[in-house]
Design a protein around this motif. Structure first.
Motif, PDB file in Angstrom:
ATOM      1  N   UNK A 168      94.630  15.886  -7.708  1.00 37.59           N
ATOM      2  CA  UNK A 168      93.565  15.094  -7.089  1.00 37.59           C
ATOM      3  C   UNK A 168      92.168  15.497  -7.550  1.00 37.59           C
ATOM      4  N   UNK A 169      91.937  16.801  -7.711  1.00 38.38           N
ATOM      5  CA  UNK A 169      90.576  17.274  -7.947  1.00 38.38           C
ATOM      6  C   UNK A 169      90.400  18.069  -9.235  1.00 38.38           C
ATOM      7  N   UNK A 170      91.497  18.341  -9.943  1.00 37.08           N
ATOM      8  CA  UNK A 170      91.373  19.052 -11.212  1.00 37.08           C
ATOM      9  C   UNK A 170      91.026  20.517 -11.071  1.00 37.08           C
ATOM     10  N   UNK A 171      91.430  21.128  -9.947  1.00 38.36           N
ATOM     11  CA  UNK A 171      91.197  22.564  -9.742  1.00 38.36           C
ATOM     12  C   UNK A 171      92.545  23.283  -9.827  1.00 38.36           C
ATOM     13  N   UNK A 172      92.657  24.217 -10.768  1.00 37.48           N
ATOM     14  CA  UNK A 172      93.913  24.944 -10.985  1.00 37.48           C
ATOM     15  C   UNK A 172      93.839  26.313 -10.335  1.00 37.48           C
ATOM     16  N   UNK A 173      94.697  26.524  -9.321  1.00 35.38           N
ATOM     17  CA  UNK A 173      94.832  27.809  -8.654  1.00 35.38           C
ATOM     18  C   UNK A 173      96.318  28.151  -8.619  1.00 35.38           C
ATOM     19  N   UNK A 174      96.661  29.368  -8.219  1.00 35.59           N
ATOM     20  CA  UNK A 174      98.058  29.813  -8.216  1.00 35.59           C
ATOM     21  C   UNK A 174      98.574  29.857  -6.781  1.00 35.59           C
ATOM     22  N   UNK A 225      96.704  24.076 -16.937  1.00 35.49           N
ATOM     23  CA  UNK A 225      95.285  23.716 -16.926  1.00 35.49           C
ATOM     24  C   UNK A 225      94.778  23.464 -18.335  1.00 35.49           C
ATOM     25  N   UNK A 226      95.214  24.300 -19.266  1.00 40.88           N
ATOM     26  CA  UNK A 226      94.801  24.140 -20.669  1.00 40.88           C
ATOM     27  C   UNK A 226      95.298  22.804 -21.233  1.00 40.88           C
ATOM     28  N   UNK A 228      98.998  19.346  -5.658  1.00 44.16           N
ATOM     29  CA  UNK A 228      98.225  18.166  -5.278  1.00 44.16           C
ATOM     30  C   UNK A 228      96.731  18.388  -5.488  1.00 44.16           C
ATOM     31  N   UNK A 229      96.263  19.625  -5.281  1.00 43.24           N
ATOM     32  CA  UNK A 229      94.856  19.952  -5.550  1.00 43.24           C
ATOM     33  C   UNK A 229      94.537  19.745  -7.025  1.00 43.24           C
ATOM     34  N   UNK A 230      95.432  20.186  -7.880  1.00 40.82           N
ATOM     35  CA  UNK A 230      95.237  20.018  -9.323  1.00 40.82           C
ATOM     36  C   UNK A 230      95.225  18.544  -9.703  1.00 40.82           C
ATOM     37  N   UNK A 277      94.069  17.178 -22.761  1.00 38.71           N
ATOM     38  CA  UNK A 277      94.382  15.748 -22.637  1.00 38.71           C
ATOM     39  C   UNK A 277      93.189  14.943 -22.116  1.00 38.71           C
ATOM     40  N   UNK A 278      92.081  15.613 -21.882  1.00 35.73           N
ATOM     41  CA  UNK A 278      90.869  14.914 -21.492  1.00 35.73           C
ATOM     42  C   UNK A 278      90.514  14.974 -20.025  1.00 35.73           C
ATOM     43  N   UNK A 279      91.319  15.665 -19.203  1.00 38.36           N
ATOM     44  CA  UNK A 279      91.018  15.784 -17.781  1.00 38.36           C
ATOM     45  C   UNK A 279      89.883  16.785 -17.554  1.00 38.36           C
ATOM     46  N   UNK A 280      89.110  16.558 -16.518  1.00 39.67           N
ATOM     47  CA  UNK A 280      88.037  17.482 -16.108  1.00 39.67           C
ATOM     48  C   UNK A 280      88.679  18.558 -15.231  1.00 39.67           C
ATOM     49  N   UNK A 281      89.035  19.684 -15.812  1.00 36.13           N
ATOM     50  CA  UNK A 281      89.797  20.724 -15.133  1.00 36.13           C
ATOM     51  C   UNK A 281      88.969  22.002 -14.995  1.00 36.13           C
TER      52      UNK A 281
END
Length: 400
Positions: free
Chosen positions: A357-363, A23-24, A353-355, A29-33
């Motif tokens: 497609x939508x920029x949400x980082x979960x485990x 995520x970091x 795929x969530x990360x 790199x400029x992504x909205x995470x």
């Protein structure tokens, strides 16, 4: 390569650290995470604790400390256990480490021989089985389910115990599920343990102060005093006091075990940072009122996340009793396809795929030994959590 130890073949890297790092990198790199992988309160360390560290520096408290911890901190730990857990420990029965991880590692290193078994309820914190493996032990996983709140039952515990069992590792409230054991539930587990005198209990109580509603926290040696002589009660300042970076964990138990852990630590790192130890003295002895305020904020975040995730198509999210995680199931989404045609065949694929497609980082849940689930840390702002859950709702709705 042949140069590296065989032990490394039995150890996996930390999935939670990997997700946080990914995520970091994407953010840089400029992504909205939105990163919801790290188990770290977003609150700042209270000023009185920071000031205690500054004062310690000014007093010149910058020399090597005793391996097991400075005396004022060991005294504060003993007082804490008496005040909050009704457990009587002398300072010499306590030990201070560089975070809870070192306490756990040293306990296993001091006690495990090849073939010794450690019972670990799953889902489990990712580091537990890896520590057992490094120390030469064997992890025996005791399954829980979403239907029983991800809690170990007496019947499952009884079945997991063998003549080789050395430890039961308990974590309440739990990372990753937030499961918190009631006094009655601990009593039932203690009744099983009393029948097996070779089994010790290591309780990871790091989230003790983060329980919700009318839940009353108990630890197993408090519930069953007969287990006192074969229990190591571990805790730390990271979560309740928002002191993750200070790296102070502690434990109390039988003197013989504490001395063995002291010997290992003396050859490993020696004493934990002196300045952080003095800050921890203030944390344990100083005002505690902010804990309740922070807990109320966490409870509100929990309720927000649970509500929004249960509105997401194909997601089932139980409401946890403690910590700052939810552990929802994505079982209904396994086999579905993304808009790009990729099949969601595992919880790891769901999170990947969530990360993307939508920029949400979960485990992903399989990293914690039980899936298909995923873990979200709600130790961040309401605004970010609401946005993250909106994105999750959008992602799950897009699957076909």
């Amino acid at each position: 390569m042949a140069f590296l130890a065989d032990t490394l073949s039995r150890v996996k890297p930390s999935a939670t650290i990997a997700v946080t790092q990914k995520a970091r990198e994407l953010k840089n790199a400029g992504r909205d995470i939105i990163g919801l992988g790290a188990g770290e309160p977003d609150f700042d360390t209270p000023d009185n604790i920071k000031n205690a560290a500054i004062e310690a520096i000014r007093r010149g408290e910058t020399k090597y400390p005793p391996v097991s911890g400075i005396v004022p901190l060991r005294e504060a730990i003993a007082k804490k256990f008496k005040r909050e857990n009704n457990l009587d420990y002398k300072p010499e029965q306590t030990i201070v480490g560089t975070g809870g991880k070192q306490i756990l590692f040293n306990a296993f290193m001091a006690t495990l021989n090849p073939g010794d078994e450690v019972i670990i309820p799953r889902p489990y914190w990712v580091s537990y089985p890896e520590m057992v493996a490094i120390c030469g032990g064997t992890s025996v996983f005791a399954d829980t389910s979403i239907d029983n709140g991800f809690k170990l039952t007496p019947a499952v515990l009884e079945k997991a115990i063998t003549p080789k069992t050395k430890w039961l590792l308990m974590n309440s409230p739990s990372n990753p599920s937030g499961a918190a054991y009631t006094e009655a539930e601990l009593r039932a587990l203690a009744d099983v343990l009393l029948k097996h005198p070779q089994v010790w209990t290591l309780t990871d109580d790091m989230y003790e102060h983060l329980t919700y509603g009318d839940f009353v926290f108990k630890t197993i040696a408090e519930v069953e005093p007969k287990l006192y002589e074969r229990t190591l009660t571990m805790n730390g300042v990271s979560k309740a006091y928002a002191m993750t970076g200070w790296r102070i964990g502690y434990a109390a138990g039988p003197v013989q075990l504490i001395k063995a852990m002291d010997m290992i630590q003396g050859q490993q790192t020696s004493g934990a940072c002196t300045i952080a130890q003095w800050a921890s003295v203030e944390a344990l002895n100083g005002p505690q009122d902010f804990i309740a305020k922070n807990k109320a904020i966490f409870q509100g975040r929990r309720d927000l996340v649970v509500s929004m995730l249960n509105q997401a198509r194909g997601i089932t999210c139980p409401s946890p009793g403690g910590a700052f995680y939810v552990y929802p199931s994505c079982a209904q989404l396994i086999g579905k396809k993304t808009r790009a045609g990729k099949v969601i065949d595992t919880d790891e694929a769901f999170c990947s795929e969530l990360l993307e497609a939508e920029g949400v980082a979960v485990v992903f849940g399989s990293a914690f030994g039980l899936g298909p689930n995923f873990r979200i840390s709600y130790a961040t702002s309401d605004a970010l959590l609401e946005e993250a859950c909106t994105r999750i709702q959008r992602f799950t709705a897009s699957l076909t």
